[in-house]
Design a protein around this motif. Structure first.
Motif, PDB file in Angstrom:
ATOM      1  N   THR A 240      -1.499  -3.043 -10.502  1.00 28.43           N
ATOM      2  CA  THR A 240      -1.275  -1.985  -9.523  1.00 28.43           C
ATOM      3  C   THR A 240      -0.064  -2.272  -8.624  1.00 28.43           C
ATOM      4  O   THR A 240      -0.019  -3.308  -7.965  1.00 28.43           O
ATOM      5  N   GLU A 241       0.888  -1.349  -8.629  1.00 27.72           N
ATOM      6  CA  GLU A 241       2.086  -1.493  -7.786  1.00 27.72           C
ATOM      7  C   GLU A 241       1.712  -1.463  -6.305  1.00 27.72           C
ATOM      8  O   GLU A 241       2.139  -2.287  -5.521  1.00 27.72           O
ATOM      9  N   ALA A 242       0.946  -0.446  -5.960  1.00 27.78           N
ATOM     10  CA  ALA A 242       0.558  -0.272  -4.564  1.00 27.78           C
ATOM     11  C   ALA A 242      -0.866   0.246  -4.517  1.00 27.78           C
ATOM     12  O   ALA A 242      -1.328   0.924  -5.426  1.00 27.78           O
ATOM     13  N   LEU A 243      -1.555  -0.124  -3.431  1.00 26.93           N
ATOM     14  CA  LEU A 243      -2.945   0.281  -3.272  1.00 26.93           C
ATOM     15  C   LEU A 243      -3.073   1.375  -2.235  1.00 26.93           C
ATOM     16  O   LEU A 243      -2.252   1.482  -1.322  1.00 26.93           O
ATOM     17  N   ASP A 244      -4.113   2.127  -2.369  1.00 26.40           N
ATOM     18  CA  ASP A 244      -4.484   3.053  -1.307  1.00 26.40           C
ATOM     19  C   ASP A 244      -4.872   2.193  -0.102  1.00 26.40           C
ATOM     20  O   ASP A 244      -5.608   1.212  -0.251  1.00 26.40           O
ATOM     21  N   PRO A 245      -4.360   2.517   1.089  1.00 22.10           N
ATOM     22  CA  PRO A 245      -4.635   1.666   2.267  1.00 22.10           C
ATOM     23  C   PRO A 245      -6.128   1.463   2.513  1.00 22.10           C
ATOM     24  O   PRO A 245      -6.558   0.377   2.908  1.00 22.10           O
TER      25      PRO A 245
ATOM     26  N   VAL B 153       0.856  -1.187   0.000  1.00 21.93           N
ATOM     27  CA  VAL B 153       0.000   0.000   0.000  1.00 21.93           C
ATOM     28  C   VAL B 153       0.893   1.239   0.000  1.00 21.93           C
ATOM     29  O   VAL B 153       2.054   1.188   0.395  1.00 21.93           O
ATOM     30  N   ALA B 154       0.341   2.340  -0.457  1.00 17.16           N
ATOM     31  CA  ALA B 154       1.065   3.613  -0.457  1.00 17.16           C
ATOM     32  C   ALA B 154       0.042   4.719  -0.282  1.00 17.16           C
ATOM     33  O   ALA B 154      -1.041   4.676  -0.869  1.00 17.16           O
ATOM     34  N   ALA B 155       0.391   5.665   0.560  1.00 17.64           N
ATOM     35  CA  ALA B 155      -0.548   6.748   0.863  1.00 17.64           C
ATOM     36  C   ALA B 155      -0.942   7.520  -0.388  1.00 17.64           C
ATOM     37  O   ALA B 155      -2.059   8.004  -0.510  1.00 17.64           O
ATOM     38  N   ASP B 156      -0.002   7.625  -1.342  1.00 18.37           N
ATOM     39  CA  ASP B 156      -0.310   8.416  -2.540  1.00 18.37           C
ATOM     40  C   ASP B 156      -0.709   7.539  -3.732  1.00 18.37           C
ATOM     41  O   ASP B 156      -0.619   7.964  -4.874  1.00 18.37           O
TER      42      ASP B 156
END
Length: 480
Positions: free
Chosen positions: A389-394, A338-341
């Motif tokens: 998707t590399e990272a998701l919104d938490p 996950v990533a905040a942005d």
RNA sequence: GGCGCCGUGGCCAAGUGGUAAGGCAGAGGACUGCAAAUCCUCUAUCCCCGGUUCGAAUCCGGGCGGCGCCUCCA
């Protein structure tokens, strides 16, 4: 959205409205404790569990009672043959049935009344029926319900009484009924009853309750005079439930149950199964074969409860794979970075759609097959999102996990497979040591040594999975 | 004989008037030292015949096939 149920009494699917808004009282006919329950029994009990869980999922306050029949012809005969009391005979079977229900993830109901604890209530019902001239006694101390005094008899099963009378084979009329269609409320005592302790005193004579009476007494005492739902296998429609209605309504003057749901009988490898044919398989048998409980549960839910379901080994294999897919997705999404942005994805929409579709399917007469499909659509599409998707919104990830858990509150599949993944500590230690050794070999690019370790683990039934974050392992699952 | 249910791709199974969900298997691809595991993509016109309808897997009629209950049975 509103729940709709197929009511046997009305012969159609109706909107469900409990007597008291928000609260549901349910009585499900349970097994007779005279032997192991077979997989067909468990189709019914897993269905009960589905009803229980789904109604709670929808926010109803549910009281669910399932009886355990511990006195009837079969238990008495078996206890006599073994030379033990009725209670001694039935207790181990009761224990085993509940254990196997636990194994399949059937949540405990609120109460499991046993017939022998409700003799007093039964006597009262019979007395009221006698007082109202709906029943009569015979010379041997038996009491029969007088069907001719109950005009709506036959409504549930939709049968013509006159024809039934003509077609009926007059069996050995042991207790002396006036009409072959009348059924026993109370059976005058016989020597073998006394021998196993299956005899009680009543104002009209010593004896034991008829099978149908037991259910009425427990249902009225523990759920109330009017049940919202009465559940059972399809074989119980006639005469069991027909008789329950007659004696209950005859005694209370109230509607006994508003909705009657009946589960279609299971077949096994294409053949009819029943205790009398002796071709039944038990949950214990399947576990010994290495079949996972989640696979059993999945197959039992793979068809809607009123449609035919053929329980097969091939089907168990397919169910096992399907459950594995679900579990893999659960692990994958929980571990996805996950990533905040992180940019928004369609995950929230997919989660909403899944909940909506699931709710719609289950509202439509508890269509578990369609309900599971809704979940698998979610899995497929969410997997595609994760691929891209590399990272998701938490918040998105959290939401997706919660929907998965929410639907599983009803289906109980992930819950079950997680439970069975517990492994003892010493095994874990040994496996992890071997994995570290193999990692070293791999770093040296000593593929031969690495493969030997993998084979060594495989011999002990441990399967390795090399992934980005290192090597994971699990126990090899058997068939199913 | 009476009452009732069902017939959807290789298998299981949703859909019940608007042009075929999902699972398993299979094929292709991604990933991998090789694997395993995992993920993605692809594959049906709905037992047969006739009818109703602008339109039917879905409604009606007739066949063929399978099954349940009518008895203790979840």
């Amino acid at each position: 959205m509103g729940l709709r149920l197929h009511n046997t009494l009305a012969r159609r699917t109706e909107d469900f409205h409990p007597v008291v808004a928000g609260r549901v009282g349910i009585y499900g006919c349970g097994p007779t404790a005279y032997g192991p329950a077979h997989i067909g029994n468990f189709r019914t009990f897993v269905f009960y569990d589905l009803v229980h869980r789904y109604l709670e999922w929808k926010g109803y306050q549910v009281r669910f009672v399932m009886n355990l029949t511990d006195v009837d012809d079969k238990t008495i005969r078996a206890a006599r043959d073994e030379g033990v009391s009725l209670g001694h005979y039935t207790q181990p079977w009761v224990d085993r049935i509940l254990e196997e229900a636990d194994v399949l993830g059937i949540r405990r109901f609120d109460l499991y009344p046993r017939a022998t604890n409700y003799i007093e209530e039964m006597v009262q019902i019979v007395q009221r029926l006698l007082d109202r001239d709906l029943a009569y006694t015979t010379e041997d101390g038996s009491v029969f319900f007088d069907i001719s005094a109950f005009p709506t008899y036959g409504r549930l099963s939709g049968r013509d009484l006159e024809k039934a009378r003509q077609g009926e084979r007059v069996s050995a009329d042991e207790y002396g009924k006036e009409d072959v269609r009348d059924f026993a409320l109370w059976k005058g005592t016989k020597p073998e009853d006394e021998k196993v302790g299956a005899a009680w005193d009543a104002p009209w004579g010593r004896g034991r309750p008829g099978w149908h009476l037991e259910c009425s007494a427990m249902a009225l005492a523990e759920v109330g005079e009017t049940l919202d739902l009465h559940l059972g296998g399809e074989d119980l429609i006639f005469p069991h439930h027909e008789d329950e209605i007659a004696q209950s309504e005859g005694a209370t003057g109230r509607t006994f149950a508003r909705y009657w749901l009946h589960v279609k009988h299971l077949r096994v490898e294409g053949k009819k199964m029943s205790k009398s044919l002796g071709n039944f398989i038990t949950v214990g048998d399947l576990l010994e074969e290495g079949v996972s409980p989640a696979a059993i549960r999945h197959q039992l839910l793979s068809a809607q409860y009123r449609s035919e379901l053929n329980f097969t080994r091939a089907g168990l294999e397919a169910s096992s794979r399907a459950v594995r897919r679900l579990v893999a997705f659960g692990e994958r999404i929980r571990e996805h970075p996950v990533a905040a942005d992180a940019p928004p994805t369609s995950l929230l929409d997919l989660a909403d759609q899944a909940t909506e579709a699931f709710n719609r399917a289950m509202d439509d007469d508890l269509n578990s097959a369609a309900g599971m499909a809704a979940l698998f659509i979610f899995v497929k599409r969410a997997n595609a999102v994760l691929d891209a998707t590399e990272a998701l919104d938490p918040g998105e990830r959290e939401r997706a996990v919660r929907v998965l858990e929410s639907l599983d509150q009803v289906l109980g599949l992930l819950e079950l497979s997680e439970r069975s993944h517990v492994v003892d500590a010493s095994l874990r230690e040994w496996v992890e040591e071997r994995i570290r050794a193999r990692a070293g070999a791999r770093e040296r690019k000593d593929w031969g040594a690495a493969d030997r370790i993998r084979d060594e683990l495989a011999e002990r039934g441990i399967v390795l999975e090399d992934g980005e974050g290192g090597t994971r392992w699990k126990r090899e699952e058997g068939v199913g």
